[in-house]
Design a protein around this motif. Sequence first.
Motif, PDB file in Angstrom:
ATOM      1  N   PRO A   1       0.819  -1.224   0.000  1.00 20.54           N
ATOM      2  CA  PRO A   1       0.000   0.000   0.000  1.00 20.54           C
ATOM      3  C   PRO A   1       0.850   1.270   0.000  1.00 20.54           C
ATOM      4  O   PRO A   1       1.911   1.323   0.617  1.00 20.54           O
ATOM      5  CB  PRO A   1      -0.797  -0.105   1.319  1.00 20.54           C
ATOM      6  N   GLY A   2       0.366   2.289  -0.698  1.00 19.04           N
ATOM      7  CA  GLY A   2       0.969   3.615  -0.607  1.00 19.04           C
ATOM      8  C   GLY A   2       0.324   4.370   0.536  1.00 19.04           C
ATOM      9  O   GLY A   2      -0.855   4.706   0.483  1.00 19.04           O
ATOM     10  N   LEU A   3       1.084   4.625   1.580  1.00 20.31           N
ATOM     11  CA  LEU A   3       0.507   5.148   2.820  1.00 20.31           C
ATOM     12  C   LEU A   3       0.658   6.656   3.013  1.00 20.31           C
ATOM     13  O   LEU A   3       0.165   7.183   4.007  1.00 20.31           O
ATOM     14  CB  LEU A   3       1.137   4.429   4.025  1.00 20.31           C
ATOM     15  N   ASP A   4       1.338   7.354   2.102  1.00 20.90           N
ATOM     16  CA  ASP A   4       1.587   8.781   2.332  1.00 20.90           C
ATOM     17  C   ASP A   4       0.297   9.541   2.626  1.00 20.90           C
ATOM     18  O   ASP A   4       0.226  10.350   3.557  1.00 20.90           O
ATOM     19  CB  ASP A   4       2.287   9.408   1.129  1.00 20.90           C
ATOM     20  N   GLY A   5      -0.741   9.303   1.829  1.00 26.13           N
ATOM     21  CA  GLY A   5      -1.981  10.058   2.008  1.00 26.13           C
ATOM     22  C   GLY A   5      -2.654   9.813   3.343  1.00 26.13           C
ATOM     23  O   GLY A   5      -3.393  10.675   3.831  1.00 26.13           O
ATOM     24  N   MET A   6      -2.383   8.668   3.935  1.00 29.20           N
ATOM     25  CA  MET A   6      -3.003   8.335   5.214  1.00 29.20           C
ATOM     26  C   MET A   6      -2.587   9.291   6.323  1.00 29.20           C
ATOM     27  O   MET A   6      -3.324   9.491   7.297  1.00 29.20           O
ATOM     28  CB  MET A   6      -2.597   6.903   5.574  1.00 29.20           C
ATOM     29  N   PHE A   7      -1.418   9.911   6.173  1.00 28.64           N
ATOM     30  CA  PHE A   7      -0.902  10.785   7.225  1.00 28.64           C
ATOM     31  C   PHE A   7      -1.139  12.263   6.926  1.00 28.64           C
ATOM     32  O   PHE A   7      -0.627  13.122   7.632  1.00 28.64           O
ATOM     33  CB  PHE A   7       0.583  10.493   7.451  1.00 28.64           C
ATOM     34  N   THR A   8      -1.910  12.559   5.881  1.00 24.39           N
ATOM     35  CA  THR A   8      -2.326  13.938   5.634  1.00 24.39           C
ATOM     36  C   THR A   8      -3.681  14.159   6.295  1.00 24.39           C
ATOM     37  O   THR A   8      -4.528  13.257   6.329  1.00 24.39           O
ATOM     38  CB  THR A   8      -2.415  14.252   4.132  1.00 24.39           C
ATOM     39  N   GLN A   9      -3.891  15.331   6.841  1.00 22.06           N
ATOM     40  CA  GLN A   9      -5.137  15.675   7.543  1.00 22.06           C
ATOM     41  C   GLN A   9      -5.595  14.530   8.450  1.00 22.06           C
ATOM     42  O   GLN A   9      -6.769  14.140   8.430  1.00 22.06           O
ATOM     43  CB  GLN A   9      -6.231  16.037   6.543  1.00 22.06           C
ATOM     44  N   SER A  10      -4.681  14.001   9.244  1.00 22.01           N
ATOM     45  CA  SER A  10      -5.063  12.924  10.155  1.00 22.01           C
ATOM     46  C   SER A  10      -4.331  13.095  11.476  1.00 22.01           C
ATOM     47  O   SER A  10      -3.501  13.995  11.638  1.00 22.01           O
ATOM     48  CB  SER A  10      -4.732  11.558   9.548  1.00 22.01           C
ATOM     49  N   ASN A  11      -4.629  12.211  12.404  1.00 23.72           N
ATOM     50  CA  ASN A  11      -3.933  12.197  13.689  1.00 23.72           C
ATOM     51  C   ASN A  11      -3.405  10.794  13.992  1.00 23.72           C
ATOM     52  O   ASN A  11      -3.391  10.344  15.122  1.00 23.72           O
ATOM     53  CB  ASN A  11      -4.854  12.679  14.820  1.00 23.72           C
ATOM     54  N   PHE A  12      -2.946  10.125  12.926  1.00 23.60           N
ATOM     55  CA  PHE A  12      -2.469   8.752  13.059  1.00 23.60           C
ATOM     56  C   PHE A  12      -0.996   8.671  13.449  1.00 23.60           C
ATOM     57  O   PHE A  12      -0.545   7.631  13.924  1.00 23.60           O
ATOM     58  CB  PHE A  12      -2.676   7.993  11.755  1.00 23.60           C
ATOM     59  N   ALA A  13      -0.222   9.719  13.221  1.00 26.05           N
ATOM     60  CA  ALA A  13       1.211   9.712  13.519  1.00 26.05           C
ATOM     61  C   ALA A  13       1.714  11.145  13.437  1.00 26.05           C
ATOM     62  O   ALA A  13       0.973  12.067  13.072  1.00 26.05           O
ATOM     63  CB  ALA A  13       1.970   8.817  12.536  1.00 26.05           C
ATOM     64  N   ILE A  14       2.993  11.336  13.760  1.00 28.70           N
ATOM     65  CA  ILE A  14       3.640  12.646  13.662  1.00 28.70           C
ATOM     66  C   ILE A  14       4.621  12.587  12.500  1.00 28.70           C
ATOM     67  O   ILE A  14       5.526  11.736  12.479  1.00 28.70           O
ATOM     68  CB  ILE A  14       4.389  12.990  14.957  1.00 28.70           C
ATOM     69  N   VAL A  15       4.462  13.458  11.530  1.00 33.31           N
ATOM     70  CA  VAL A  15       5.358  13.482  10.376  1.00 33.31           C
ATOM     71  C   VAL A  15       6.650  14.200  10.771  1.00 33.31           C
ATOM     72  O   VAL A  15       6.617  15.362  11.191  1.00 33.31           O
ATOM     73  CB  VAL A  15       4.696  14.156   9.170  1.00 33.31           C
ATOM     74  N   THR A  16       7.772  13.528  10.623  1.00 36.74           N
ATOM     75  CA  THR A  16       9.068  14.093  11.019  1.00 36.74           C
ATOM     76  C   THR A  16       9.935  14.480   9.826  1.00 36.74           C
ATOM     77  O   THR A  16      10.845  15.288   9.969  1.00 36.74           O
ATOM     78  CB  THR A  16       9.843  13.098  11.895  1.00 36.74           C
ATOM     79  N   LYS A  17       9.662  13.903   8.659  1.00 36.75           N
ATOM     80  CA  LYS A  17      10.352  14.281   7.422  1.00 36.75           C
ATOM     81  C   LYS A  17       9.389  14.077   6.263  1.00 36.75           C
ATOM     82  O   LYS A  17       8.523  13.189   6.313  1.00 36.75           O
ATOM     83  CB  LYS A  17      11.614  13.430   7.179  1.00 36.75           C
ATOM     84  N   MET A  18       9.547  14.890   5.228  1.00 32.66           N
ATOM     85  CA  MET A  18       8.708  14.746   4.043  1.00 32.66           C
ATOM     86  C   MET A  18       9.549  14.945   2.795  1.00 32.66           C
ATOM     87  O   MET A  18      10.308  15.896   2.687  1.00 32.66           O
ATOM     88  CB  MET A  18       7.571  15.785   4.056  1.00 32.66           C
ATOM     89  N   GLY A  19       9.398  14.020   1.853  1.00 34.32           N
ATOM     90  CA  GLY A  19       9.964  14.213   0.525  1.00 34.32           C
ATOM     91  C   GLY A  19       8.950  14.884  -0.366  1.00 34.32           C
ATOM     92  O   GLY A  19       7.737  14.698  -0.209  1.00 34.32           O
ATOM     93  N   LEU A  20       9.432  15.676  -1.303  1.00 38.57           N
ATOM     94  CA  LEU A  20       8.507  16.331  -2.224  1.00 38.57           C
ATOM     95  C   LEU A  20       9.142  16.503  -3.583  1.00 38.57           C
ATOM     96  O   LEU A  20      10.371  16.624  -3.716  1.00 38.57           O
ATOM     97  CB  LEU A  20       8.047  17.686  -1.688  1.00 38.57           C
ATOM     98  N   HIS A  21       8.305  16.492  -4.581  1.00 38.03           N
ATOM     99  CA  HIS A  21       8.715  16.764  -5.947  1.00 38.03           C
ATOM    100  C   HIS A  21       8.708  18.271  -6.180  1.00 38.03           C
ATOM    101  O   HIS A  21       7.830  18.972  -5.690  1.00 38.03           O
ATOM    102  CB  HIS A  21       7.776  16.082  -6.932  1.00 38.03           C
ATOM    103  N   MET A  22       9.690  18.720  -6.945  1.00 40.43           N
ATOM    104  CA  MET A  22       9.825  20.155  -7.210  1.00 40.43           C
ATOM    105  C   MET A  22       9.940  20.403  -8.704  1.00 40.43           C
ATOM    106  O   MET A  22      10.352  19.527  -9.470  1.00 40.43           O
ATOM    107  CB  MET A  22      11.053  20.704  -6.475  1.00 40.43           C
ATOM    108  N   MET A  23       9.592  21.615  -9.115  1.00 36.06           N
ATOM    109  CA  MET A  23       9.553  21.951 -10.529  1.00 36.06           C
ATOM    110  C   MET A  23      10.881  22.525 -11.002  1.00 36.06           C
ATOM    111  O   MET A  23      11.382  23.496 -10.422  1.00 36.06           O
ATOM    112  CB  MET A  23       8.446  22.981 -10.784  1.00 36.06           C
ATOM    113  N   PRO A  24      11.473  21.963 -12.056  1.00 38.33           N
ATOM    114  CA  PRO A  24      12.643  22.622 -12.650  1.00 38.33           C
ATOM    115  C   PRO A  24      12.267  24.009 -13.170  1.00 38.33           C
ATOM    116  O   PRO A  24      11.139  24.229 -13.631  1.00 38.33           O
ATOM    117  CB  PRO A  24      13.023  21.683 -13.804  1.00 38.33           C
TER     118      PRO A  24
END
Length: 517
Positions: free
Chosen positions: A211-234
Amino acid sequence: MSVLPPGIDAATFARALDEFRAAIGAEYVFASDNDRASYLDPFDIGEQDAHATSAALAPAGVDDLRALLAVANRYRIPLWPVSMGKNLAYGTAAPAMRGTVVLDLKRMNRVLEVDEELGTALVEPGVSFFDFKAELDRRGSGLWMSGPSHSWGSVIGNALEHGVGYTPYGEHVEQICGLEVMLADGTLVRTGFGALEGTREWQAFKWPFGPGLDGMFTQSNFAIVTKMGLHMMPEPEGMAGVSMSIPLREDYAALIDTLRPLRMTGVINAPYTIANGWRQMTGGRTRSQVYTGEGAVPRERMEELLAERGQGWWSLTFNLFDSPEGLDLKLSKIREAFAASLPEATMEVRRWRKGEPQQAWMRQDVSLAPLGVVDWGGNPGGHSDFGPVVVPIGERAEQVYAIIERRFIEYGKDPWIGMFGISSRALIFVADMFYTRTDAGDTARCRALFRQLCEDMADIGVGLYRTHIRFMEDAARMHRWNDHALPALNNRIKAALDPNGILAPGKQGIGTWEDGE
């Protein structure tokens, strides 16, 4: 006046504070009246004390965080994680449940990686958009940050709360690729390919084995996000800023139907924004300078103000990104589309080419300018908004717009209504409620308006994209299908991951609301 966590007496809380101090240092445990006051919501729609914190904790990293969670679990003390606490109009750093201890992550503020080859980054919660832009400039990066309307908030916090920017990467939650999260029991987990040791692919691909779980931790209280990767635009070869004025109120459905195919085919390749007449009428003035009567500013007066400045009923703005030649083609197609459907619309275009100095209209520079409208209705002013998500089909958008405008006027509030064409298939409405914070009648009217609109939207199958902490249970209650099966599932996940219920009780209504309450 002291505030205690729910169900915790003063002596027990004092012992817990001592253990928090031993874990991270006394200087990073904030429990004085002045400290606690700094975490109140400055724009609360009512009595601030209803969402007062009992203390705040500021860990420096995951080891501190794990130690704090151990104490919180031992005493059953709820924690409210915030990245920067700058989520203005939605509660800022204040907790949904009174007495919850704020877990302030702003000391975790490193830009850990910027990968110029892959166009990715890895950041911690305390990195603001100001910080991120400064770090990209320091590195001489060829990557662009997608910034929101105001820039002192957290890059992570904005993405987790489904925030919006103004580039092709402006749907910020879609740019998340790989999270590190700490569960309530102190377990550290990396999602996606971050679960492999020595990976290079963590920020490269969203869908790993399982499963792809990234979305599960957005707008939720299931865990504390300590680092995030993100895509950026050239950095693009060129950019065009387009401003359009559409004359008549009756043009709205045609406007939405004209924009939809342009957005779906990528002719318009970044979010667009629409503002109605009330949202445009300020011109830098406050309400008392343009109207002193009771209730909402009448439509006739609003139209007079627009006419003075030569503005139409609807304002449309968006940016385009392409090579200079590609921008010429995009602009030609846009002009053709509007000539066929809304020939009275006018268009202004500004251009930028790679290598030229950046300009404010590009929304690549960071800013706090949008905060200037807070005192529109009175001083001290505050604002929040009602944000339904609607398909970009003219008939449906008109249905939703008409309900919101009517209710605002009915409740005596100026219908400051705008929309983000955030993706090719969704509009996010932003209907701002402005109020005088010291006027109990005014704030009560806004609360009643918001809850009325929740009922109106749920009746036609429309939900919200986010909301102020006061209304999270109202928003959760809107998900009625199959006896509220989705909110019930969220509660089941919460119970499994956080059996003591210590992480952000009340967030999105998870864990604190059940049907019938």
